[in-house]
Each structure stands twice: as structure tokens, then as C-alpha cells.
Design an enzyme around this catalytic site. Structure first.
Site, PDB file in Angstrom:
ATOM      1  CE  LYS A   1      -2.401  -1.607   3.631  1.00 58.57           C
ATOM      2  NZ  LYS A   1      -2.132  -3.059   3.668  1.00 58.57           N
ATOM      3  CB  THR A   2       3.777   2.306   2.105  1.00 53.58           C
ATOM      4  OG1 THR A   2       3.035   1.937   3.261  1.00 53.58           O
ATOM      5  CG2 THR A   2       4.518   3.594   2.363  1.00 53.58           C
TER       6      THR A   2
ATOM      7  CG  ASP B   1       0.234   2.792   7.085  1.00 57.03           C
ATOM      8  OD1 ASP B   1      -0.727   2.180   6.569  1.00 57.03           O
ATOM      9  OD2 ASP B   1       1.313   2.230   7.364  1.00 57.03           O
TER      10      ASP B   1
ATOM     11  CB  THR C   1      -5.055  -3.985   7.993  1.00 56.55           C
ATOM     12  OG1 THR C   1      -5.279  -3.316   9.237  1.00 56.55           O
ATOM     13  CG2 THR C   1      -3.584  -3.919   7.642  1.00 56.55           C
TER      14      THR C   1
ATOM     15  NE  ARG D   1       5.890  -4.701   5.024  1.00 56.90           N
ATOM     16  CZ  ARG D   1       4.836  -4.191   5.648  1.00 56.90           C
ATOM     17  NH1 ARG D   1       4.374  -4.765   6.735  1.00 56.90           N
ATOM     18  NH2 ARG D   1       4.246  -3.113   5.193  1.00 56.90           N
TER      19      ARG D   1
END
Ligand code: ADE
Length: 354
Positions: free
Chosen positions: A81-82, A126, A175, A234
Site C-alpha cells: 500500500k505504501t 497509514d 488493513t 514484504r
């Protein structure tokens, strides 16, 4: 605190105090992530539908010469997302300021960051579902009409001043889209859910990262890491590092199938990508609660694990890969979970699942 991101001169990170760097290891990890993080849509692997629609949205806003709509990105942690927010800024040619909802505790935190935005910039928040009510209410008119209401004075002498802010695009990441308040969710013009990655997509991510990091890896080694990375880039990128250590010490420096298997086995990551905690959770449901259903609060206490970690980090992959199911009465282990752990399925409630 605003930290200059040494990787992208357009990026500023407004870090919460608790997220200040504490150890060299974290600094190293952060730089490691920044180096391999894709900067353009072309380099970003997977999430094809999202990429294609975002490209159109960006192109259309450029052609109309209007500010890009506010964008909400949601999905399990680690799916990018980032990274996507940074790419959107890069592809739009504007700066981005990055913060997270827990860092916007006081009204002046959100006001300060809104007032600091330059024309057209992106504000990335975030964990936006954790924004408090006051911060949300400050954000509403800023998102809709680019102004904020500032109050001065006390009780009888209180005055409200309407102050303009520069046009900006808010990118919110969460999330838990369901935990966002309705009014906040409604103010996003674009909403995208990030999907888990396929093994083949992850294998491409791994090979790309390995190339950037000068790590030698063959196709089978990459696929093995991909299969054990919980469908999450990740995690894949973290495991390459571990497998590369293993290759250096135990092999000839190249990550092949054997090295990948040995390295991941040594980390207790099994062929489905489940780690010790995942297996403990499944075992707990099966052996202590007869396969379920069992509530997440009970599981949290029994495992000594934070409920939010169970819901946001552990469960999404177990659900999507079919090891557990969520019913109205709680979590249940599926036949796949029994099989995987080699436990005979004797749960009478299991019939509910078929
Ligand atoms: N590294 C992390 N996520 C990635 C992605 N989606 N594409 C390429 N490299 C990545």
C-alpha cells in the site's frame, strides 16, 4: 517529526515518536526496503487491475487538469500500500508526505500537516482506521473543499476561522476498511483492495529484488521462497535476505532449491509458508477447542497474542489459504488444517463447513 527520506527527494515521513529509529538493524532494514521498493508502475509487479485503473485515474486527472481524487487502499499488511502511494506520487509528479493515524493524536498534528502541504501534494495516512474523531472532523472539509475550521479563544469568546489549505490528494491505507467510519469512507473517490500475490508474481518480485541486491538465485530457489512467503512481497523480500545468508555460509552463495528449503526449514517456515505462531493458532483451535468455533478474544488470551495481531496479521493468510473459516460463532479449523498438522479430524461441528 518530519524526516527526509534519502531515497526519494519528494518523500517526507512524519514519524510518530514511537516509530523513531532505535537500533542500527532497523535503519538497515529501512534502507534495504527503500532500495528494492519499485518507484514506477512499470517496475511494480502484480495488482494488475489496480495498476491499470490507477493509471487511467491519474491520466484523466492530468488531462482535466484537476486534483487527483482521494484514494483508499486496503488489504492485509505487506502487500504494497505504501509502495503504491509512493508510485502514485511519482507518476503524478508531486511530493508526498507520509504519516500514520496514531501519530495524529492531537488536533494540531493533523492541522500542522494539512497546512504544510504544497499545492497538489499527496498526504499518505497509514492505518487510517485508527484516526480519532476530532482528526476525522478536521479532515472532512479539507478533503471536500480544501479548508479547515480553526477555533480560537475559550467558551464564550470562541471564534471559528475558516482557513484554506492547498489542494491535495489524501491516500489512506488500512488493513480494515470495515473499521473506517461511513462519512470518512464516503469521501474517497477511489477505493481499491489489494490482493494476495500468486507464487509466480512473488517469484518475479524475488528475482527483481535479488538482482538489485546482487544476490544470485535460480528459478527453483525463487519459486520455493515464493511459495513460502504467505503470498506477501514484504515477507518474500525478508526471506531472500535469510536465504542469501544461508547460501553464503552453507553453500556457494547461490540460492537454489536446496538452499531455499534448508534456510526456510531452519526458520520453521513450512511448505505452505506457515510459521510457528500460525501452527500454534491452528493447534490451539483443534486441540483446545475441538476445532472451533472459538472467538478471537479467547484465542488471544490462550495464545498470549494481541487480538489485533491475530486479526490483521495472522488470520488473513490462514483464511485465504483455507486453513480456517470465520463463522458467526467464531473461528473454525478446516479439514486442510487437520491434514496439515497430521491430526485426525474428529470435530462434529465440521459438518457446518460442507
Ligand atoms: N517489492 C515489494 N513489492 C513489490 C512489487 N509489487 N513489485 C516489485 N517489487 C516489489
Amino acid at each position: 517529526m518530519i524526516i527526509d527520506d534519502n531515497n526519494n527527494k519528494n518523500t517526507k515521513i512524519a514519524a510518530s515518536k514511537s516509530k523513531d529509529l532505535e537500533a542500527g538493524e532497523i535503519e538497515y532494514d529501512r534502507n534495504y526496503d527503500l532500495n528494492i521498493r519499485p518507484k514506477t508502475f512499470k517496475d511494480y509487479i502484480g495488482q494488475e487491475t489496480i495498476k491499470n485503473t490507477l493509471k487511467i485515474t491519474i491520466e484523466a486527472s492530468k488531462k482535466r487538469n484537476v486534483q487527483l481524487d482521494h484514494i483508499l487502499l486496503y488489504g492485509p499488511p505487506g502487500l504494497g500500500k505504501t509502495t503504491l502511494a509512493n508510485i502514485i506520487a511519482n507518476e503524478t509528479g508531486v511530493g508526498i508526505k507520509i504519516t500514520s493515524a496514531p501519530a495524529l493524536e492531537r488536533p494540531r498534528d493533523i492541522i500542522g500537516i494539512l497546512m504544510s502541504l504544497k499545492e497538489g501534494e499527496i498526504l499518505f495516512i497509514d492505518e487510517i482506521h485508527r484516526l480519532n474523531k476530532i482528526a476525522e472532523e478536521i479532515l472532512y472539509p479539507a478533503m471536500e473543499d480544501f479548508f479547515i475550521d480553526l477555533t480560537t479563544g475559550k467558551s464564550q469568546t470562541v471564534k471559528t476561522m475558516r482557513v484554506p489549505v492547498k489542494k491535495f490528494t489524501l491516500i489512506g491505507a488500512t488493513t480494515k476498511a470495515g473499521a473506517l467510519s461511513g462519512p470518512l469512507r464516503d469521501r474517497f473517490g477511489v477505493i481499491h483492495r489489494l490482493e494476495f500475490y500468486t507464487p509466480s508474481e512473488l517469484s518475479s518480485v524475488i528475482k527483481r529484488s535479488a538482482k538489485i541486491l546482487n544476490i544470485e538465485i535460480d528459478n527453483e530457489g525463487a519459486m520455493e521462497i515464493a511459495k513460502r512467503s504467505r503470498s506477501t512481497p514484504r515477507i518474500a523480500n525478508r526471506l531472500i535476505k535469510r536465504a542469501s545468508d544461508w547460501a553464503l555460509v552453507k553453500g556457494d552463495g547461490v540460492i537454489n532449491l536446496n538452499i531455499a528449503k534448508e534456510a526456510l526449514n531452519s526458520l520453521n517456515i513450512d511448505e505452505f509458508g506457515l510459521d510457528y505462531t500460525d501452527r500454534e493458532l491452528l493447534k490451539m483451535i483443534i486441540t483446545n477447542y475441538n476445532g472451533g468455533p472459538v472467538g478471537v478474544e479467547t484465542l488471544g488470551v490462550a495464545l498470549g497474542e494481541d487480538i489485533r495481531t491475530i486479526e490483521d496479521v495472522i488470520e488473513p493468510y490462514l483464511l485465504q489459504s483455507g486453513f480456517i473459516q470465520r463463522t458467526q460463532r467464531g473461528r473454525m479449523a478446516t479439514p486442510l488444517a487437520y491434514n496439515h498438522l497430521g491430526i485426525k479430524n474428529g470435530n462434529p461441528n465440521q459438518l457446518e463447513l460442507f
